[in-house]
Scaffold this motif. Sequence first.
Motif, PDB file in Angstrom:
ATOM      1  N   VAL B 291       0.847  -1.204   0.000  1.00 42.53           N
ATOM      2  CA  VAL B 291       0.000   0.000   0.000  1.00 42.53           C
ATOM      3  C   VAL B 291       0.882   1.254   0.000  1.00 42.53           C
ATOM      4  CG1 VAL B 291      -1.655   1.336   1.368  1.00 42.53           C
ATOM      5  CG2 VAL B 291      -1.961  -1.122   1.103  1.00 42.53           C
ATOM      6  N   ILE B 292       1.920   1.227   0.825  1.00 38.61           N
ATOM      7  CA  ILE B 292       2.814   2.397   0.929  1.00 38.61           C
ATOM      8  C   ILE B 292       3.515   2.662  -0.408  1.00 38.61           C
ATOM      9  CG2 ILE B 292       5.037   3.124   1.930  1.00 38.61           C
ATOM     10  CD1 ILE B 292       4.019   1.977   4.596  1.00 38.61           C
ATOM     11  N   LEU B 293       3.986   1.607  -1.045  1.00 36.35           N
ATOM     12  CA  LEU B 293       4.699   1.790  -2.322  1.00 36.35           C
ATOM     13  C   LEU B 293       3.758   2.342  -3.396  1.00 36.35           C
ATOM     14  CD1 LEU B 293       6.991  -1.368  -2.483  1.00 36.35           C
ATOM     15  CD2 LEU B 293       7.513   0.929  -1.676  1.00 36.35           C
ATOM     16  N   ILE B 294       2.540   1.816  -3.440  1.00 39.80           N
ATOM     17  CA  ILE B 294       1.569   2.338  -4.415  1.00 39.80           C
ATOM     18  C   ILE B 294       1.281   3.808  -4.108  1.00 39.80           C
ATOM     19  CG2 ILE B 294      -0.832   2.176  -5.220  1.00 39.80           C
ATOM     20  CD1 ILE B 294      -0.624  -0.882  -4.754  1.00 39.80           C
ATOM     21  N   ALA B 295       1.124   4.114  -2.804  1.00 40.05           N
ATOM     22  CA  ALA B 295       0.784   5.491  -2.405  1.00 40.05           C
ATOM     23  C   ALA B 295       1.926   6.456  -2.744  1.00 40.05           C
ATOM     24  CB  ALA B 295       0.488   5.527  -0.911  1.00 40.05           C
ATOM     25  N   LEU B 296       3.160   6.033  -2.468  1.00 41.10           N
ATOM     26  CA  LEU B 296       4.299   6.922  -2.745  1.00 41.10           C
ATOM     27  C   LEU B 296       4.527   7.113  -4.255  1.00 41.10           C
ATOM     28  CD1 LEU B 296       6.853   5.743  -0.022  1.00 41.10           C
ATOM     29  CD2 LEU B 296       5.798   7.995  -0.172  1.00 41.10           C
ATOM     30  N   SER B 297       3.945   6.217  -5.049  1.00 39.51           N
ATOM     31  CA  SER B 297       4.091   6.344  -6.503  1.00 39.51           C
ATOM     32  C   SER B 297       3.021   7.242  -7.123  1.00 39.51           C
ATOM     33  CB  SER B 297       3.977   4.964  -7.163  1.00 39.51           C
ATOM     34  OG  SER B 297       4.866   4.080  -6.579  1.00 39.51           O
ATOM     35  N   GLU B 298       2.007   7.591  -6.352  1.00 35.24           N
ATOM     36  CA  GLU B 298       0.878   8.353  -6.920  1.00 35.24           C
ATOM     37  C   GLU B 298       1.245   9.806  -7.198  1.00 35.24           C
ATOM     38  OE1 GLU B 298      -2.772   6.062  -4.619  1.00 35.24           O
ATOM     39  OE2 GLU B 298      -2.075   8.023  -3.943  1.00 35.24           O
ATOM     40  N   SER B 299       0.684  10.317  -8.281  1.00 40.07           N
ATOM     41  CA  SER B 299       0.824  11.749  -8.561  1.00 40.07           C
ATOM     42  C   SER B 299      -0.340  12.472  -7.895  1.00 40.07           C
ATOM     43  CB  SER B 299       0.747  12.005 -10.058  1.00 40.07           C
ATOM     44  OG  SER B 299       1.761  11.314 -10.694  1.00 40.07           O
ATOM     45  N   PRO B 300      -0.085  13.699  -7.387  1.00 40.31           N
ATOM     46  CA  PRO B 300      -1.215  14.464  -6.856  1.00 40.31           C
ATOM     47  C   PRO B 300      -2.132  14.891  -8.001  1.00 40.31           C
ATOM     48  CG  PRO B 300       0.806  15.729  -6.732  1.00 40.31           C
ATOM     49  CD  PRO B 300       1.179  14.398  -7.268  1.00 40.31           C
ATOM     50  N   ARG B 301      -3.403  15.086  -7.706  1.00 43.11           N
ATOM     51  CA  ARG B 301      -4.361  15.440  -8.769  1.00 43.11           C
ATOM     52  C   ARG B 301      -4.721  16.911  -8.666  1.00 43.11           C
ATOM     53  NH1 ARG B 301      -8.016  10.065  -7.876  1.00 43.11           N
ATOM     54  NH2 ARG B 301      -6.234   8.664  -7.935  1.00 43.11           N
ATOM     55  N   ASP B 302      -4.745  17.579  -9.794  1.00 47.10           N
ATOM     56  CA  ASP B 302      -5.010  19.017  -9.742  1.00 47.10           C
ATOM     57  C   ASP B 302      -6.480  19.347  -9.960  1.00 47.10           C
ATOM     58  OD1 ASP B 302      -5.024  18.218 -12.293  1.00 47.10           O
ATOM     59  OD2 ASP B 302      -3.552  19.640 -13.047  1.00 47.10           O
TER      60      ASP B 302
END
Lengths: 335, 481
Positions: B291-302
Amino acid sequence: MMTPPPLPPEALPIPRPPVDPTAPPVISVRDLHRTFGLVQAVRGISFDVLPGQVVGFIGANGAGKTTTMRMMATLDMPTAGTISVGGFDVLNDPSEVRRIVGWMPDSYGTYDNMTVLEYLDFFGRAHGFRATERAKRVREVMDFTDLTPIGDRMINKLSKGMGQRLCLGRTLLHDPQVLILDEPAAGLDPKARVEFKRLVRLLAAAKKTIFISSHILTELSEMCDTLLFIDAGQIVHHGAAEALDAHVGADAIVDVQVAGPIAALSDWISMQPGIALAETRKFGAAIRFEEASPEFLAATLRKMVLDGLPVTGFHRESRKLEDAFIDMIKKLQDQ
Amino acid sequence: MNTSPTAVATPPKSDFADWINPMLVKELRQSLRTKVFLITFISLHVLMMVSLILGLIVASKTGDATVSTVTFWMMISIPLIYIIPMRGLGAISGEMKANTLEPVFLTRLTSFRIVSGKWLSMVGQTALLVCSVLPYAFLRYFLGGVNIADELGSLGWLFLGSCVLSAVTTGSSPYQTPLTRALCVFGIIFFSQIALSGLGALMFSRGSMGGSSSSPLEYWVFAATLLSFAGLAIVLMLETAATRIAPLAENHSASMRLCGAGFFLVAIVHTFLIPKSEYMLFASLVPVLVVILIALSESPRDIPGPYRAFLGRGPLIGLAGRFLYPGWPSALLYTFLAALCYSLAVVFNDTFDFDDMKNWIIWISLWGAVLWPFVFIRLILPKTAKPLLWFIGLQFAAFLFTILFIAADQSTDSSARVALSICPTCVFFLGLFQQLDMEGFHIIILSVVSAVTVGSFLLLFLLSVPVWRKTIAPLLRLPKH
């Protein structure tokens, strides 16, 4: 819920309510961009569509039609710019947009092991219709699109025309206010094409806003209020089909037929100001007139007769929309 | 144009299927007609009958029911563990290729309902197979030599395992490439072998990893933990698939991170109820790290959609948003919280012998290994579309380097190994391979690894501040409508 009107006899015209030009736009696209890697598919296009309007979206293959339409249907994301449909932003409120939009792609995928009726029943369920209401909607749509006789047929066994009608039926199930139809008549035989155009006219008569794409101009000019021309990701013309000529220029082509040798006609043309030989033909030639006024055409004809040319035919050719479109693109490229 | 009466019969005002997921209705209609299911179903019953007859013949001659037992479990395991879950590999990708998914997106079905409908149809087929073999289980009981309670319990666990595997394949389906497909197939075969042997040990000994001496309470706590883990894993995998096909305005990051928190909480309750069961904390750490790895790979959404769900609902939900917003800046806080919680849990549970400095080194290098590749990615490759792939690549490179280093340098007390402590991944693998027996250097390695880990976190935090200010903070200030 809107019930599609019964199909009138084919010969009768289909009355349409007028479009209110003062109404707020139902689709509003502003400075839309879409980039795929290094390719700019859509480059800063903006336009509005009024409620009840039928808009033709025209462009060559790869011009950016499908990309724009997919973004309008919330199926793709703009790189920049905004699209609002029914007042909802496609990025912020995709679920609201999806409720008022019916999207018909140029090619639809088929499910295995499923009949026409089951297919529409599934989409009825997916749109949240309960049993009685769902059956009513499915029945209405099947009647409207003439799918009732093939309700038990497996959908992967349907012809292209039947498939397109099924696809349209699915698009209409939730009675969307806005219909986005991407090349709906592509690949259809002439009979199916005529039937499909009638369905579109009926939908327009039912006050649907229709945004329809094609690369066949004549097909769209017959049924659309306004046309949007897109080329290389940019809108190059927005308005009625007739306005294309004004956009390009005021020249005209006249087909002239003579009884004698065509060489005499060619020689005569070469000596006249304001006209030029476009091409020689079997019984005469096509002449390009720099000025297309009736007076100039009449004066030229009179001079031809007076100069002794045995004229047997003099016919102004209506310019094909495709030609006008190509001329416009050339003109823009030259500029 | 046709005006004949329609083929649609007048239905009742609502039917049973109205209350269940439309995707499930559609999938069951389709899948129960597929050749794979029909052939599997008929073959299973033919083989069951043959094996039962053979078992009867052998048992009547030798009095031994083993032949019947082995063939029964083998035949039910193959469709449940392999055939049906493998169909999940094409569940979403098949529809994406056939261009049939987009029309479904335009209905009221959310991406999670689409994915869960696909998964539920596989569960439905599994349940049908399990129910259809129950008569054979009862027949075997009446013929003797079989404990029916154990038999039914085992079938239940097998069913659960099949559900989890189906969720794994469905969850990975939208990310299908030949490589991920091969990894999935390999993973299923590998883990199913472990699960099946574990299942055998569990059911036939009725013990929780400790054999038959375990108390019934321990058994049921263990069973409840497994059930909870399975449920969370299923939701996590389905959310993973839903993320891929969902519009940007949907926030699936929150539910995935909450699943991670769920794993931790279940493990904590388990270790609280059953003494000496700290292994459960480590078992729960695996999905949490995913979960952490997927989360750290996410781009923020504008766009404001996914952020607004946390606004105007009180300070607690607002605070939760800081950990659950999509995008790596909030994932960093989530990682910090997870590291803190797990560290406190392992310390208070006496999970490690923390008098041994090597355990500290391994524990801290684990978190450092999670963070340092993302520092590299955010600094060097800030615009990469595949940060997770880069993460895996960097970790693999560090792993290979460690292996080569160990092969080249056989002396475990070499001070050269201290230099490796600058890379937490290398230190972690040195620790795992028992290559940290350098008494004099432990304090240096621990200091360096701690500095790299804390430094990585602080650097990422500093990098996240402008992203937060530029992308997320303005969206939080927008009015809701």
